[in-house]
Design a protein around this motif. Sequence first.
Motif, short mmCIF file in Angstrom:
data_model
loop_
_atom_site.label_atom_id
_atom_site.label_comp_id
_atom_site.label_asym_id
_atom_site.label_seq_id
_atom_site.Cartn_x
_atom_site.Cartn_y
_atom_site.Cartn_z
N TYR A 138 33.44 3.65 20.44
CA TYR A 138 32.02 3.66 20.85
C TYR A 138 31.78 2.66 21.97
O TYR A 138 30.78 2.73 22.67
CB TYR A 138 31.11 3.40 19.63
N GLN A 174 35.31 -9.44 19.68
CA GLN A 174 34.20 -8.70 19.07
C GLN A 174 33.51 -9.49 17.96
O GLN A 174 33.15 -10.62 18.16
CB GLN A 174 34.71 -7.33 18.62
N SER A 175 33.42 -8.89 16.77
CA SER A 175 32.64 -9.53 15.71
C SER A 175 33.30 -10.78 15.12
O SER A 175 32.65 -11.47 14.34
CB SER A 175 32.39 -8.55 14.57
N PHE A 207 27.83 -2.05 9.83
CA PHE A 207 27.62 -3.31 10.55
C PHE A 207 26.50 -3.24 11.59
O PHE A 207 25.94 -4.26 11.99
CB PHE A 207 28.92 -3.80 11.21
N ASN A 224 25.85 -7.15 13.09
CA ASN A 224 25.29 -7.20 14.44
C ASN A 224 23.88 -7.81 14.50
O ASN A 224 23.63 -8.73 15.28
CB ASN A 224 25.24 -5.81 15.06
N GLU A 271 30.41 -2.48 27.11
CA GLU A 271 29.59 -2.74 25.92
C GLU A 271 28.09 -2.63 26.27
O GLU A 271 27.30 -2.03 25.54
CB GLU A 271 29.94 -4.14 25.42
N ASN A 278 22.43 -1.68 19.64
CA ASN A 278 22.13 -3.12 19.54
C ASN A 278 20.74 -3.43 20.12
O ASN A 278 20.02 -4.29 19.60
CB ASN A 278 23.21 -3.94 20.25
N TYR A 304 24.86 -12.35 23.54
CA TYR A 304 25.55 -11.78 22.37
C TYR A 304 26.74 -10.92 22.81
O TYR A 304 27.85 -11.03 22.29
CB TYR A 304 24.56 -10.94 21.53
N CYS A 308 30.99 -11.31 22.37
CA CYS A 308 31.88 -10.27 21.83
C CYS A 308 33.00 -9.94 22.82
O CYS A 308 34.05 -9.45 22.44
CB CYS A 308 31.11 -8.98 21.54
N TYR A 356 31.93 -6.37 6.48
CA TYR A 356 30.91 -5.30 6.53
C TYR A 356 30.63 -4.74 5.14
O TYR A 356 30.61 -5.48 4.17
CB TYR A 356 31.34 -4.21 7.52
N GLY A 373 36.66 -7.63 13.25
CA GLY A 373 35.95 -7.20 14.46
C GLY A 373 36.45 -5.83 14.87
O GLY A 373 37.59 -5.47 14.53
N VAL A 374 35.63 -5.07 15.61
CA VAL A 374 36.04 -3.71 15.96
C VAL A 374 37.19 -3.66 16.98
O VAL A 374 37.75 -2.61 17.23
CB VAL A 374 34.88 -2.81 16.46
N1 GLN Z 1 30.31 -5.84 20.08
C1 GLN Z 1 30.31 -5.02 18.90
C2 GLN Z 1 28.92 -4.46 18.68
O1 GLN Z 1 27.96 -5.14 18.97
C3 GLN Z 1 30.72 -5.86 17.74
C4 GLN Z 1 30.81 -5.07 16.47
C5 GLN Z 1 31.96 -5.40 15.61
O2 GLN Z 1 32.96 -6.01 15.99
N2 GLN Z 1 31.86 -4.93 14.39
O3 GLN Z 1 28.77 -3.36 18.24
#
Ligand code: GLN
Length: 537
Positions: A138, A174-175, A207, A224, A271, A278, A304, A308, A356, A373-374
């Motif tokens: 995504y 990421q997360s 998440f 998030n 992103e 978001n 933010y 990430c 999550y 993290g994703v």
């Molecule tokens: N940057 C990603 C987001 O905002 C972080 C999500 C994740 O790592 N779960 O969707």
Amino acid sequence: MSAKKTTEKKSAEASSAKSAASAKSKDPQEQIYQRIFSYMDLDMNGLVSVEEIHNTLAARGYTPDNQRVREFCEKLKGLKKDKIDLPTFKEIARNHIILLEKALSGGLVIPDFQKFTEQLETMFAEAAKNDGGQVADYIPQLAKVPPESFALSVCTVDGQRWSIGESGEFFSIQSTSKPFSYCIALEAHGRDKVHKHVGREPSGQRFNEIVLNRNGNPHNPMINAGAIVTSSLVRPELPPAERFDFFIGVIQKLCGETGEPVFNNAVYLSEKETADRNYALAYFMRENKSFPKNFELQETMDFYMQCCSVEMSSEMMATAAATLAFAGICPTTGERVFSSGAVKDCLSMMSSCGMYDYSGEFAFRVGMPAKSGVGGCVIIVVPNLLGMCIWSPPLDEYGNSVRGVQICQELVNTYNFHTYDSLIKTSSKKTDPRMRQTSSQAQNIWTMIWAASQGDLDEIRRLEALGVDINEGDYDGRTPLHLAVAEGQAAAVQHFVSRGAHVDVKDRWGETPMQEAKRQKRDDIIKTLSGGKKSGG
Ligand code: GLN
């Protein structure tokens, strides 16, 4: 010279070296050097090979690039010799003796580090067979990461490190940035203020679900919505560039000298391009007044997403996780990055919400604070023991790395790392790689005094970070400063004086560090001490 003569000469040299090493000293400090030396003197000929020293240290988690042994290894290299004798060893080991002694006498937090890493290697090989999961797509840039990428790294609170796989490759954190933003927000505002804006309950939903709690706040800082709110609390007064510099600076401190975190602009732009969800969360939260007053929505969102888009390697991430395991002190540099209170709150949050909507199941099965993290990274913290990072991009239905979760599960099948494993000691087949720790404050004071006598500044700083009082003495009232002066450790004396050590404190025989320095006729030390602090002042 004939071959026979050469051999004779060699053995004569060896036996004279041997007698030097085996003439057991009565001095307890001398005995420690001798003990360590003979431990590595495999042929018992009074000479230790440099290779053997490196192998011994590597087996305990210290390769030459490890900050804890780097200086010692550089001195070793500087000798340009294959083998060294005891006096040479003493010369170069002098300021590093405490770590060496700990490493060789089973005093490190994981004494049999080699066995531990062999078991990790097996888990890694087993997990490598698992090709389940999907790489996140995504965020388009994330979809480009090769799915077979795989790394595992560990760092203990003693700075022992080990990695396997693509541990030097950089990935999008990421997360896994979320625990760090949360700690920063806690440091800046305190728990009450932060939790006026974000809850402490798992959401039980995905998440990035558009859902708030009963107070109109996001459920927790690990998803998030919650992380967007904690981001709004991170230095909002700074201009955007400085705000990001500040964040990445903290990340740098967390991973010590294991590498430099970088910003991936392509990931950030990608992103930003696909951030509708978001933004929806942010507007929804603004409507519900979740944010602090005067927050700026666009700046918060940019910040933010920048957090990430930071990239790190698994080696660096494991060290950052180990900083959390060590209550906020980076084990490789000894620098305090976060207060222990902030870390405690963060680990509690990671325990209940870090994975999550799999968090409850994970807490039940695995029982360790973790965060995923994703980008495919999972960090795990075993408090007071280690930090670990697994990076493998394919994710399961919850958004957690498939192999990451598998290794976490395998870890607690093998070791008693689950928070409540302590309750089932007798029936469990699990093992404990930990040293039996009796690390009381008294022991730390004793180690500080010894470190002072050896001029081991690295150990002195580490103990200071742990809160050991430099003015505390042993049963004879001898303080670290007394010992540093008595052994002529000018750099250590300088260090203690600059840290406010009392120069007029009397030991059991009524002697002060200054009198000791005069007796030793050390003008340089006398000079340092005369600028020092008095106990009354
Ligand atoms: N940057 C990603 C987001 O905002 C972080 C999500 C994740 O790592 N779960 O969707």
